[in-house]
Scaffold this motif. Structure first.
Motif, PDB file in Angstrom:
ATOM      1  N   LEU A  49       0.804  -1.115  -0.182  1.00  0.00           N
ATOM      2  CA  LEU A  49      -0.016  -0.046  -0.011  1.00  0.00           C
ATOM      3  C   LEU A  49       0.853   1.332  -0.052  1.00  0.00           C
ATOM      4  CD1 LEU A  49      -2.553  -0.940   2.572  1.00  0.00           C
ATOM      5  CD2 LEU A  49      -3.065  -0.928   0.133  1.00  0.00           C
ATOM      6  N   PHE A  50       1.719   1.213   0.835  1.00  0.00           N
ATOM      7  CA  PHE A  50       2.895   2.290   1.036  1.00  0.00           C
ATOM      8  C   PHE A  50       3.489   2.760  -0.510  1.00  0.00           C
ATOM      9  CE2 PHE A  50       6.849   4.172   2.545  1.00  0.00           C
ATOM     10  CZ  PHE A  50       6.515   5.424   3.058  1.00  0.00           C
ATOM     11  N   ASP A  51       4.061   1.763  -0.900  1.00  0.00           N
ATOM     12  CA  ASP A  51       4.853   2.100  -2.033  1.00  0.00           C
ATOM     13  C   ASP A  51       3.807   2.314  -3.239  1.00  0.00           C
ATOM     14  OD1 ASP A  51       7.141   1.331  -0.933  1.00  0.00           O
ATOM     15  OD2 ASP A  51       7.966   0.087  -2.415  1.00  0.00           O
ATOM     16  N   GLY A  52       2.708   1.953  -3.485  1.00  0.00           N
ATOM     17  CA  GLY A  52       1.758   1.952  -4.223  1.00  0.00           C
ATOM     18  C   GLY A  52       1.213   3.641  -4.265  1.00  0.00           C
ATOM     19  N   PHE A  53       0.854   3.901  -3.072  1.00  0.00           N
ATOM     20  CA  PHE A  53       0.731   5.600  -3.070  1.00  0.00           C
ATOM     21  C   PHE A  53       1.797   6.326  -3.595  1.00  0.00           C
ATOM     22  CE2 PHE A  53      -2.927   4.411  -0.009  1.00  0.00           C
ATOM     23  CZ  PHE A  53      -3.827   5.192  -0.826  1.00  0.00           C
ATOM     24  N   ILE A  54       2.839   6.208  -3.256  1.00  0.00           N
ATOM     25  CA  ILE A  54       4.121   6.734  -3.587  1.00  0.00           C
ATOM     26  C   ILE A  54       4.323   6.661  -4.906  1.00  0.00           C
ATOM     27  CG2 ILE A  54       6.871   6.876  -3.391  1.00  0.00           C
ATOM     28  CD1 ILE A  54       6.854   5.778  -0.471  1.00  0.00           C
ATOM     29  N   ASN A  55       4.397   5.522  -5.636  1.00  0.00           N
ATOM     30  CA  ASN A  55       4.281   5.488  -7.222  1.00  0.00           C
ATOM     31  C   ASN A  55       3.308   6.408  -7.830  1.00  0.00           C
ATOM     32  OD1 ASN A  55       3.499   3.401  -9.654  1.00  0.00           O
ATOM     33  ND2 ASN A  55       5.593   4.092  -9.606  1.00  0.00           N
ATOM     34  N   CYS A  56       2.054   6.125  -7.201  1.00  0.00           N
ATOM     35  CA  CYS A  56       0.906   6.775  -8.009  1.00  0.00           C
ATOM     36  C   CYS A  56       0.838   8.264  -7.612  1.00  0.00           C
ATOM     37  CB  CYS A  56      -0.406   6.030  -7.184  1.00  0.00           C
ATOM     38  SG  CYS A  56      -1.890   6.719  -8.104  1.00  0.00           S
ATOM     39  N   TRP A  57       1.374   8.669  -6.574  1.00  0.00           N
ATOM     40  CA  TRP A  57       1.209  10.194  -6.362  1.00  0.00           C
ATOM     41  C   TRP A  57       2.342  10.924  -7.248  1.00  0.00           C
ATOM     42  CZ3 TRP A  57      -2.836   8.708  -4.474  1.00  0.00           C
ATOM     43  CH2 TRP A  57      -3.683   9.852  -3.885  1.00  0.00           C
ATOM     44  N   TYR A  58       3.494  10.144  -7.404  1.00  0.00           N
ATOM     45  CA  TYR A  58       4.681  10.749  -8.321  1.00  0.00           C
ATOM     46  C   TYR A  58       3.877  10.995  -9.656  1.00  0.00           C
ATOM     47  CZ  TYR A  58       8.401  10.801 -11.559  1.00  0.00           C
ATOM     48  OH  TYR A  58       9.271  11.423 -12.414  1.00  0.00           O
ATOM     49  N   LEU A  59       3.249   9.864 -10.063  1.00  0.00           N
ATOM     50  CA  LEU A  59       2.616  10.232 -11.580  1.00  0.00           C
ATOM     51  C   LEU A  59       1.585  11.150 -11.517  1.00  0.00           C
ATOM     52  CD1 LEU A  59       2.301   9.007 -14.419  1.00  0.00           C
ATOM     53  CD2 LEU A  59       0.860   7.156 -13.318  1.00  0.00           C
ATOM     54  N   LYS A  60       0.694  11.137 -10.667  1.00  0.00           N
ATOM     55  CA  LYS A  60      -0.433  12.017 -10.505  1.00  0.00           C
ATOM     56  C   LYS A  60       0.187  13.655 -10.664  1.00  0.00           C
ATOM     57  CE  LYS A  60      -3.955   9.936  -7.672  1.00  0.00           C
ATOM     58  NZ  LYS A  60      -5.191  10.147  -8.587  1.00  0.00           N
ATOM     59  N   TYR A  61       1.170  13.832  -9.924  1.00  0.00           N
ATOM     60  CA  TYR A  61       1.834  15.035  -9.906  1.00  0.00           C
ATOM     61  C   TYR A  61       2.656  15.289 -11.090  1.00  0.00           C
ATOM     62  CZ  TYR A  61      -0.873  16.414  -6.055  1.00  0.00           C
ATOM     63  OH  TYR A  61      -2.039  16.790  -5.137  1.00  0.00           O
ATOM     64  N   ARG A  62       2.892  14.321 -11.757  1.00  0.00           N
ATOM     65  CA  ARG A  62       3.635  14.361 -13.190  1.00  0.00           C
ATOM     66  C   ARG A  62       2.839  14.873 -14.175  1.00  0.00           C
ATOM     67  NH1 ARG A  62       5.033  10.301 -16.819  1.00  0.00           N
ATOM     68  NH2 ARG A  62       7.146  10.575 -17.895  1.00  0.00           N
ATOM     69  N   SER A  63       1.721  14.062 -14.337  1.00  0.00           N
ATOM     70  CA  SER A  63       0.687  14.369 -15.283  1.00  0.00           C
ATOM     71  C   SER A  63      -0.047  15.660 -15.020  1.00  0.00           C
ATOM     72  CB  SER A  63      -0.050  13.105 -15.380  1.00  0.00           C
ATOM     73  OG  SER A  63      -0.863  13.003 -14.206  1.00  0.00           O
ATOM     74  N   ASN A  64      -0.583  15.940 -13.938  1.00  0.00           N
ATOM     75  CA  ASN A  64      -1.462  16.832 -13.326  1.00  0.00           C
ATOM     76  C   ASN A  64      -2.681  17.105 -13.961  1.00  0.00           C
ATOM     77  OD1 ASN A  64       0.292  18.170 -11.364  1.00  0.00           O
ATOM     78  ND2 ASN A  64       1.320  19.076 -13.057  1.00  0.00           N
ATOM     79  N   TYR A  65      -3.151  15.606 -14.175  1.00  0.00           N
ATOM     80  CA  TYR A  65      -4.263  15.371 -15.377  1.00  0.00           C
ATOM     81  C   TYR A  65      -5.744  16.045 -14.608  1.00  0.00           C
ATOM     82  CZ  TYR A  65      -6.076  13.192 -19.349  1.00  0.00           C
ATOM     83  OH  TYR A  65      -6.741  12.766 -20.695  1.00  0.00           O
ATOM     84  N   VAL A  66      -6.495  16.575 -15.602  1.00  0.00           N
ATOM     85  CA  VAL A  66      -7.562  17.197 -15.019  1.00  0.00           C
ATOM     86  C   VAL A  66      -8.774  15.954 -14.584  1.00  0.00           C
ATOM     87  CG1 VAL A  66      -8.759  16.925 -17.548  1.00  0.00           C
ATOM     88  CG2 VAL A  66      -9.586  18.722 -15.807  1.00  0.00           C
ATOM     89  N   ARG A  67      -9.660  16.222 -13.723  1.00  0.00           N
ATOM     90  CA  ARG A  67     -10.584  15.381 -13.488  1.00  0.00           C
ATOM     91  C   ARG A  67     -11.977  15.429 -14.361  1.00  0.00           C
ATOM     92  NH1 ARG A  67     -10.244  11.635  -9.296  1.00  0.00           N
ATOM     93  NH2 ARG A  67      -8.456  12.304  -7.828  1.00  0.00           N
ATOM     94  N   PRO A  68     -12.675  14.362 -14.545  1.00  0.00           N
ATOM     95  CA  PRO A  68     -13.767  14.497 -15.504  1.00  0.00           C
ATOM     96  C   PRO A  68     -14.974  15.257 -15.005  1.00  0.00           C
ATOM     97  CG  PRO A  68     -13.457  12.038 -14.511  1.00  0.00           C
ATOM     98  CD  PRO A  68     -12.552  13.142 -13.599  1.00  0.00           C
TER      99      PRO A  68
END
Length: 441
Positions: free
Chosen positions: A311-330
Motif C-alpha cells: 500500500l505504501f509503495d503503491g501510493f508513492i508511485n501513484c502520487w509521483y505519476l499524479k503530479y507528473r501528469s497533473n491531469y484534469v478530473r472528469p
C-alpha cells in the motif's frame, strides 16, 4: 498395576506441563493484533489523515511489530533489515532479558502508531489496556518489564529510521500552483480544496528503487474540439455511466468510496462525514482474511506488514505519476464542455486524476494477498457496515481490486483509462513486493 498407574500419572504430568500459561492464551491470540490494527485505523479516521499519510502510519507500525516477531522466531521469519535496503538492523534484546515477543510486538506497533499519529498520545489509553490485560492474565513481572523495554527499543529504532523518508521535508515544501490551463487539474466543488500532498512522490519507498520506477504511458492529450477523439469520448463515457447508474452500481461506488473527509453541503450549512481511507479498507480486508484462515499470531503480523508495504509503495508511485501528469478530473471537463449542471455520484477528491490511486493500491494489496492465499479465495467484505453500507462478496482479491478500480468510474471521479492503467500499475508493484521480500523461511 502400579506400573500402569505410574504411566498414567506421568502422562498427566506431561500434559499439564505442556499447558500454556493463561497470559500466553490471552496475549498470543491473533485476534488481539487485528483489534490493535483496527484501533490505529479508527484513530486515523477520527483525525482526518489523508490516504497517503495513513499508509505511512500503517507501514511503520506494522514493520515495528514484525521486526519483534522476526527477532523472537528467527527459525521461521526473516528480518526485513537489509531486504528493505535502507532498513538498519533492529536491536536485539539483551542476553539477561526475557521477552514475550507477541506482547512486545503489540506494544511496538502501538508505540510507533502513537508517534506517527496525532494528537500526541492517541493510543496511550489502549496501550494501558494491553498492559493491564497482560498483568491480569498472570504474566510474570520480569517477563512483562523485559517485553515493554524491548518493544520500546524496537519502536525507537523504527522511528529513527522513519525520519529519513523525507516526510518532514515535504511538510514545508511548496504548494501546488493552480493554473487555468487546458487539461490541467484544478480544485473541484464543493470543497475546492488545495491539492493534497503534492510532494508525496518524494517520500522514500520501501521496495521500489524510486517513485518513478514503474511509469505507465501518458493519458490521452487534452482535446475537446474533436468530439470523436479519445479525450472527449472518455469524458462523455463517464457522464453517461453516472447518469444511468443501477442500484448495484451505486452500491459498488459507495462501498469503495473510502472518502476520509467528505464535505456535505445543505443549503448554507455544511458538515463532514468520514470513512476509512482506501488503505484502511485493505487493512480491514487483511483482518477478515487472516481471521478466516485462522492464522497464528506471527503469521498474521507478517501478512499485515507485507500488505502495508505494498500500500505504501503503491501510493508513492501513484502520487509521483499524479503530479507528473497533473491531469484534469472528469467533473471539470464535463461541467465546462458538456453539461454545467452535472455532478459526480461521489465527491471528487482534491488531487490530479491520472492514475487512480484506489486502483493502484487495491491491486498492489490484492497481489500480496493472492500470493499468500491463492487466486480463488472467496470472501465477504463487511468493512463498510459501520458506515451503513451493506457487504460485498468477491471470488478473489483480484476481482475485488478490479471492483475498487471501476467504482471510481461509477462514482464519476475517474476516467476508465486511469482505472485500467492503475490496476495494472498496482499489480506490478504488488508482485515486486512479493518477489523482493521474504518473510517466512
Amino acid at each position: 498395576m502400579r506400573s500402569f498407574l505410574f504411566c498414567i500419572a506421568g502422562g498427566l504430568f506431561l500434559l499439564s506441563s505442556c499447558k500454556k500459561p493463561e497470559y500466553q492464551k490471552v496475549m498470543h491470540d491473533p485476534e488481539l493484533y487485528r483489534v490493535t490494527v483496527k484501533k490505529l485505523n479508527d484513530i486515523v479516521l477520527e483525525n482526518n489523515f489523508p490516504p497517503v499519510t495513513a499508509s505511512r502510519n500503517y507501514v511503520y507500525a506494522n514493520i515495528a511489530a514484525y521486526q519483534v516477531i522476526a527477532a523472537g522466531d528467527p527459525a521461521h521469519f526473516r528480518s526485513l533489515s537489509g531486504q528493505i535496503k535502507h532498513l538498519p538492523p533492529t536491536p536485539k534484546p539483551s542476553k539477561d532479558t526475557t521477552v514475550d515477543y507477541q506482547f512486545a510486538s503489540l506494544l511496538a506497533f502501538c508505540f510507533v502508531g502513537n508517534a506517527v499519529t496525532f494528537p500526541e498520545g492517541s493510543m496511550d489509553q489502549y496501550v494501558d489496556g494491553l498492559k493491564q490485560k497482560a498483568k491480569d492474565a498472570g504474566m510474570p513481572d520480569d517477563l512483562f518489564e523485559g517485553s515493554v523495554n524491548y518493544a520500546n527499543k524496537v519502536a525507537k529504532s523504527i522511528m529513527k529510521w522513519s525520519k529519513g523518508d523525507n516526510y518532514l521535508k515535504t511538510r514545508s515544501a511548496s504548494k501546488y500552483t493552480v493554473k487555468q490551463q487546458d487539461g490541467r487539474w484544478i480544485p473541484t466543488p464543493p470543497m475546492y480544496a488545495q491539492a493534497l500532498e503534492a510532494h508525496w512522490g518524494e517520500i522514500r519507498p520501501m521496495v521500489l528503487d524510486s517513485a518513478s520506477q514503474l511509469i505507465p504511458p501518458d493519458p490521452p492529450a487534452f482535446d475537446v474540439k474533436n468530439k470523436n477523439g479519445r479525450f472527449y469520448l472518455q469524458a462523455l463515457e463517464v457522464k453517461n455511466i453516472v447518469d444511468s447508474l443501477t442500484t448495484e452500481q451505486k452500491h459498488q461506488a459507495d462501498f469503495w468510496d473510502d472518502n476520509a473527509f467528505k464535505l456535505n453541503v445543505v443549503g448554507h450549512a455544511s458538515f463532514a462525514t468520514k470513512k476509512f481511507s482506501p488503505g484502511g479498507h485493505w487493512m480491514n480486508i487483511t483482518g477478515t482474511v487472516t481471521r478466516a484462515k485462522k492464522l497464528d499470531f506471527n503469521t498474521t503480523v507478517s501478512v499485515y506488514t507485507e500488505t502495508a508495504i505494498a500500500l505504501f509503495d503503491g501510493f508513492i508511485n501513484c502520487w509521483y505519476l499524479k503530479y507528473r501528469s497533473n491531469y484534469v478530473r472528469p467533473e471539470t471537463i464535463i461541467t465546462k464542455y458538456i453539461n454545467a449542471d452535472w455532478r459526480p455520484y461521489i465527491q471528487t477528491p482534491p488531487f490530479p486524476e491520472y492514475s487512480s490511486g484506489h486502483a493502484v493500491i487495491s491491486s498492489a494489496a490484492a497481489e500480496v494477498l493472492t500470493s499468500k492465499f491463492g487466486d480463488n479465495f472467496a470472501y465477504t467484505d463487511s468493512s463498510e457496515m459501520e458506515f451503513g453500507i451493506a457487504p460485498l462478496s468477491f471470488k478473489s482479491f483480484r476481482e475485488a481490486a478490479k471492483s475498487a478500480a471501476m467504482s471510481r468510474v461509477l462514482g464519476g471521479i475517474h476516467f476508465k483509462n486511469a482505472c485500467i492503467v492503475g490496476n495494472k500499475q498496482g499489480a506490478e508493484i504488488g508482485q515486486l513486493v512479493v518477489k523482493k521480500l521474504q518473510f517466512k523461511k
